[in-house]
Design an enzyme around this catalytic site. Sequence first.
Site, mmCIF file in Angstrom:
data_model
loop_
_atom_site.group_PDB
_atom_site.id
_atom_site.type_symbol
_atom_site.label_atom_id
_atom_site.label_comp_id
_atom_site.label_asym_id
_atom_site.label_seq_id
_atom_site.Cartn_x
_atom_site.Cartn_y
_atom_site.Cartn_z
ATOM 1 N N CYS A 1 0.841 -1.204 0.000
ATOM 2 C CA CYS A 1 0.000 0.000 0.000
ATOM 3 C C CYS A 1 0.873 1.250 0.000
ATOM 4 O O CYS A 1 1.536 1.564 0.996
ATOM 5 C CB CYS A 1 -0.918 -0.027 1.223
ATOM 6 S SG CYS A 1 -1.821 1.508 1.524
ATOM 7 N N CYS B 1 0.010 3.952 2.580
ATOM 8 C CA CYS B 1 0.408 3.504 3.917
ATOM 9 C C CYS B 1 1.845 3.916 4.220
ATOM 10 O O CYS B 1 2.187 4.221 5.372
ATOM 11 C CB CYS B 1 0.281 1.987 4.043
ATOM 12 S SG CYS B 1 -1.399 1.345 3.877
#
Length: 321
Positions: free
Chosen positions: A79, A82
């Site tokens: 991600c 993230c």
Amino acid sequence: MQPRNMSMSGVVDLAAVKAAGEAKAKAEAARAEAARHGGTPAVAPSALVIDVDEAGFERDVLQRSAEVPVVIDFWAEWCEPCKQLGPLLERLAVEYNGRFLLAKIDVDANQMLMQQFGIQGIPAVFAVVAGQALPLFQGAAPEAQIRQTLDQLVQVAEERFGLTGIQVDPDASGAEAAAAPAGPYDALLEAAMSALDAGDLAGAVQAYKNVLADDPGHPEAKLGLAQAELLSRVQGVDPQQVRKNAADNPADVAAQIAAADLDLVGGHVQDAFGRLVDTVRRTAGEDRDAARVRLLELFEVIGADDPRVTAARQALASALF
């Protein structure tokens, strides 16, 4: 372990009353116990960010949330957002200096937790306070927005649950940070909370009384007993009938007391206090004393440091004298 998902709004249902009271009492008891042992042990800044998995969720998140708000960062290696949000949250965790704990959960390795929190996309950030889960935001939010959200979180945690965070020693290492010593009544208090969770209110009442028999001023046991006794009184009652009795019979002290209990567990704290203060004001003798004693018991449920209790105490003094 299923994360609890209760509202942190002003409404206080039975479960929320119990959770808030337990958390506040536990925090107060922990501070008092630590003070008797020379103060609360400080943790290293590195201990403010932890990796959590399904096996450790109850210990590292639910249990810790009784002493400090736990912010959960659901992330994954693949991600990209993230990778931006994660370091920011870690930096803020250190900057907030123990006002919250950051728990990082890899969703790829902990699919069950992802499902239990109902996460549709990552990064996703939740908080758990006193065992109660609430969503904060999803996606890589701007730092200013994150700071505002965290400020609100720590304010609610302190004002409603009495959670002021954990002490941090900037010079300590993770290995040097000591755990707080276990208190002498931990087994009895754990038994009381287990009984509450199982719906055994009589067992919880007795467990708290066992602590108070040895230590009458124990803060967690006092508040726990008040909570358990309140839950016992309202268990199985017909709320509509109780409120009808109170409305139809304003001079019936027992009816007003029963309605005040329901007011409190319904989140109408000031209504409960006001009802009993008015009852004290217009009664005398045993009736007045019954209303006064119940009002003092409800003060124990909310906590002496709550401003609504302070105001109600002043109103009670005025009604009595």
